[in-house]
Design a protein around this motif. Structure first.
Motif, short mmCIF file in Angstrom:
data_model
loop_
_atom_site.label_atom_id
_atom_site.label_comp_id
_atom_site.label_asym_id
_atom_site.label_seq_id
_atom_site.Cartn_x
_atom_site.Cartn_y
_atom_site.Cartn_z
N VAL A 1 0.83 -1.21 0.00
CA VAL A 1 0.00 0.00 0.00
C VAL A 1 0.87 1.26 0.00
O VAL A 1 0.45 2.31 -0.48
N GLY A 2 2.06 1.12 0.58
CA GLY A 2 2.94 2.29 0.67
C GLY A 2 2.93 2.86 2.09
O GLY A 2 1.87 2.98 2.69
N VAL A 3 4.14 3.17 2.56
CA VAL A 3 4.27 3.66 3.93
C VAL A 3 3.45 4.93 4.12
O VAL A 3 2.72 5.10 5.10
N GLY A 4 3.52 5.83 3.14
CA GLY A 4 2.82 7.11 3.24
C GLY A 4 1.31 6.93 3.36
O GLY A 4 0.67 7.58 4.17
N ALA B 1 -10.52 2.21 6.09
CA ALA B 1 -11.62 1.35 5.65
C ALA B 1 -10.98 0.08 5.11
O ALA B 1 -10.87 -0.12 3.90
N PRO B 2 -10.49 -0.75 5.99
CA PRO B 2 -9.61 -1.85 5.60
C PRO B 2 -10.26 -2.82 4.62
O PRO B 2 -9.57 -3.42 3.80
N THR B 3 -11.59 -2.93 4.67
CA THR B 3 -12.22 -3.85 3.72
C THR B 3 -12.29 -3.25 2.32
O THR B 3 -12.52 -3.94 1.34
N LYS B 4 -12.10 -1.93 2.25
CA LYS B 4 -12.12 -1.26 0.93
C LYS B 4 -10.72 -0.81 0.50
O LYS B 4 -10.57 0.03 -0.37
N GLY B 5 -9.71 -1.36 1.16
CA GLY B 5 -8.35 -1.08 0.74
C GLY B 5 -7.78 0.24 1.22
O GLY B 5 -6.76 0.70 0.71
N ALA B 6 -8.43 0.91 2.20
CA ALA B 6 -7.87 2.15 2.75
C ALA B 6 -7.36 1.86 4.16
O ALA B 6 -8.13 1.47 5.04
N PHE B 7 -6.06 2.04 4.34
CA PHE B 7 -5.46 1.66 5.62
C PHE B 7 -4.85 2.86 6.35
O PHE B 7 -3.87 2.72 7.06
N GLY B 8 -5.39 4.03 6.15
CA GLY B 8 -4.79 5.21 6.77
C GLY B 8 -4.99 5.22 8.29
O GLY B 8 -6.11 5.12 8.78
N ILE B 9 -3.88 5.31 9.04
CA ILE B 9 -4.00 5.32 10.50
C ILE B 9 -3.54 6.64 11.10
O ILE B 9 -3.34 6.74 12.30
N PHE B 10 -3.41 7.65 10.25
CA PHE B 10 -2.92 8.94 10.77
C PHE B 10 -3.77 9.48 11.92
O PHE B 10 -3.22 9.92 12.94
N PRO B 11 -5.12 9.45 11.79
CA PRO B 11 -5.93 9.97 12.91
C PRO B 11 -5.66 9.21 14.21
O PRO B 11 -5.69 9.81 15.29
N MET B 12 -5.39 7.92 14.08
CA MET B 12 -5.14 7.14 15.30
C MET B 12 -3.79 7.48 15.92
O MET B 12 -3.65 7.50 17.14
N ILE B 13 -2.79 7.72 15.05
CA ILE B 13 -1.48 8.12 15.58
C ILE B 13 -1.63 9.44 16.34
O ILE B 13 -1.18 9.58 17.48
N VAL B 14 -2.33 10.38 15.70
CA VAL B 14 -2.54 11.68 16.35
C VAL B 14 -3.31 11.48 17.65
O VAL B 14 -2.94 12.03 18.70
N SER B 15 -4.36 10.66 17.60
CA SER B 15 -5.17 10.43 18.80
C SER B 15 -4.35 9.82 19.92
O SER B 15 -4.46 10.22 21.08
N SER B 16 -3.51 8.82 19.56
CA SER B 16 -2.68 8.19 20.58
C SER B 16 -1.80 9.23 21.27
O SER B 16 -1.67 9.24 22.49
#
Lengths: 249, 288
Positions: B46-49, B58-73
């Motif tokens: 998918v690419g690190v970025g 939306a992992p079932t639709k191929g979107a794996f962005g976790i930026f909001p979670m990193i910020v939230s953590s």
């Protein structure tokens, strides 16, 4: 007769059940060096620490009898004021882990002295301990990087910044080599013109070299007290004679 | 030969101990290995970025962005630190400088007990008391950054207190005596000499407290609301990295599962950095 800068009358002190000072009558003359000698555990450091109330830091200390500092009863003097007028230098040099400059202004800051006076006081006190020429260009280097002798000089300078009238030295040379010891001794002799000095030492030669008066302590008692020249040449108590001639201790 | 036998037994015991000691290292290695094996392929594909900086999960639709979670953590962790660090430091200072022997005798075990309370209990108390309080007095649903920060702030106290306390206790007595003998008060001595002298250990306690907060899962899931976005205010719900794994792993499969492992890789790297920082800060002082 000279006046007593520090004196005790019938002073008794216990650490819990241990009777550390027994009926001590003692006087430290103003503008002179008084040495306390005796074997370890004889109570000489304990006696010294009575004069700036450092024994307060230890639990279960009981003190009976009277202590006078410059003629005033110790119990009537505010502890901060007391420690300002009775400075102390410790056995191991204990500069704070800050820069040389910050060590020197520490006392000034805690006592709220105007900042604009700092540079003059720092220079004067470093000159008094012969460190100014060595350190003037590296005042902001960490104090812990100095040699042991310089650290101890710095600690003496640090005490001088708050302008005490009396300085207590608790075995100030025991962590130093002979040459450094000699320099600190010369410094003490210079300082006695302006300060009253009480020094505890386990080194009899040191007491003989620097002090004007000597007290010999043994097992919590002040066995003998008098002019240093007399104590070391014709002691009147046989225990003093036994100690200074090296029969024990 | 009894003597030889004694030597032999000694050797056996020594070797057994060594195996036990190194097994912990072995487990650590295994954990790393499996998380990397499972987590890294997705980074390639998918690419690190797109994972680290991607906004859409939306992992079932191929979107794996976790930026909001990193910020939230990080937000939750910083919130916990803002609340927990001053309290923990004050507690450690009291214990090290002011408390008498008797008070220490019951305070220390009480703090150790605080560390032993399961995190689900903290979360439970958070849901029952803190969330409704926030809902009533601050608005919103109550499940929020604020609630998570409060709960975590309490949970990092044992870490902050015990490490700060050790740092304060290792300050030589001669520093305190030197300061007091200059006519400084107890408090002046504490905040101008003792705390600065212990500063590296105190800083390390904060960093390790951060590590504890960022890794906490259960209590956060229970009070944070778990919404998939960057919170706009301290009253908004959020989802942390750990929550994401715990919430979804039960039903995830295929790429979704790999996405969760990628979350784990990011978490692992953050924890490693924090631990390294803490060690670095402590070592710095020792070298001086």
């Amino acid at each position: 007769m000279q006046t007593c800068a520090l004196s005790t009358r019938q002073l008794n002190l216990w650490y819990g059940l241990f009777h550390a000072l027994k009926n001590v009558d003692f006087c430290v003359y103003a503008n002179a060096i008084t040495a306390l000698i005796g074997p370890s555990g004889c109570g000489k450091s304990t006696l010294l620490r009575c004069f700036n109330r450092m024994n307060d830091l230890i639990d279960d200390v009981i003190i009976k009898g009277s202590i006078h500092v410059e003629g005033r009863d110790l119990s009537t003097i505010d502890i901060i004021e007391l420690r300002r007028s009775v400075g102390m230098v410790f056995q191991r040099p204990n500069p704070f882990p800050f820069s040389i400059y910050d060590n020197l202004v520490y006392g000034l800051q805690t006592h709220g002295i105007a900042k604009k006076c700092y540079p003059d006081i720092v220079e004067r006190c470093l000159r008094a301990v012969d460190l100014w020429d060595d350190l003037k260009d590296r005042l902001h280097k960490p104090a812990l990087e100095l040699s042991e002798e310089m650290k101890q000089r710095l600690c003496i300078a640090r005490v001088l910044t708050i302008e005490p009238r009396i300085i207590l030295l608790d075995e100030p040379c025991s962590a130093l080599d002979p040459i450094a010891t000699m320099k600190i001794e010369e410094l003490m002799i210079e300082l006695k013109e302006r300060y009253t000095i009480l020094i505890v030492t386990h080194n009899m030669q040191q007491a003989a070299r620097v002090s004007d008066y000597t007290g010999f302590m043994l097992l919590g008692e002040l066995v003998e007290f008098g002019e240093t020249s007399r104590i070391f040449t014709s002691p009147s108590d046989e225990r003093t004679e036994g100690y200074i001639t090296g029969r024990f201790g | 030969m009894p003597k030889n036998r004694a030597v032999l037994i000694d050797q056996i015991i020594k070797q057994t101990m060594r195996i036990c000691a190194f097994s912990s290292l072995f487990f650590l290695f295994l954990i790393f290995l499996f998380i990397l094996i499972e987590g890294l392929p997705l980074f390639y594909r998918v690419g690190v970025g797109n994972i680290i900086a991607g906004f859409k999960w939306a992992p079932t639709k191929g979107a794996f962005g976790i930026f909001p979670m990193i910020v939230s953590s990080f937000l939750v962790t910083i919130g916990a630190l803002i609340l927990g660090a001053p309290l923990g430091l004050a507690c450690a200072v009291y214990l090290a400088e002011y408390a008498g022997k008797k008070k220490k005798l019951f305070l220390k075990p009480a703090l150790e007990l605080l560390a032993g309370i399961p995190s689900v209990v903290y979360g439970f108390l958070g849901v029952i008391y803190i969330v409704p309080l926030i809902r009533t007095y601050c608005g919103g649903s109550g499940f929020s950054l604020l609630a998570a920060a409060i709960v975590l702030g309490v949970m990092i106290l044992p870490t902050v207190i015990s490490i700060s306390y050790d740092a304060l206790m290792s300050v030589p007595r001669t520093y305190r005596e030197g300061s007091l003998a200059m006519g400084a008060t107890k408090w002046q001595t504490t905040y101008r000499v003792v705390i600065p002298a212990a500063s590296s250990g105190i800083l390390a306690s904060f960093i390790l407290g951060m590590g504890r907060a960022i890794g906490e899962t259960m209590a956060v899931i229970m009070v944070a609301g778990n919404a998939l976005r960057i919170p706009g205010s301290i009253l908004d719900p959020l989802r942390t990295l750990t929550s994401n794994i715990a919430l979804e792993l039960a039903y995830a499969s295929g790429d979704h599962r790999l996405g969760l492992f990628s979350t784990g890789v990011v978490l692992l790297i953050i924890i490693m950095i924090l631990n390294y920082l803490a060690n670095f800060v402590i070592r710095q002082k020792v070298i001086k």
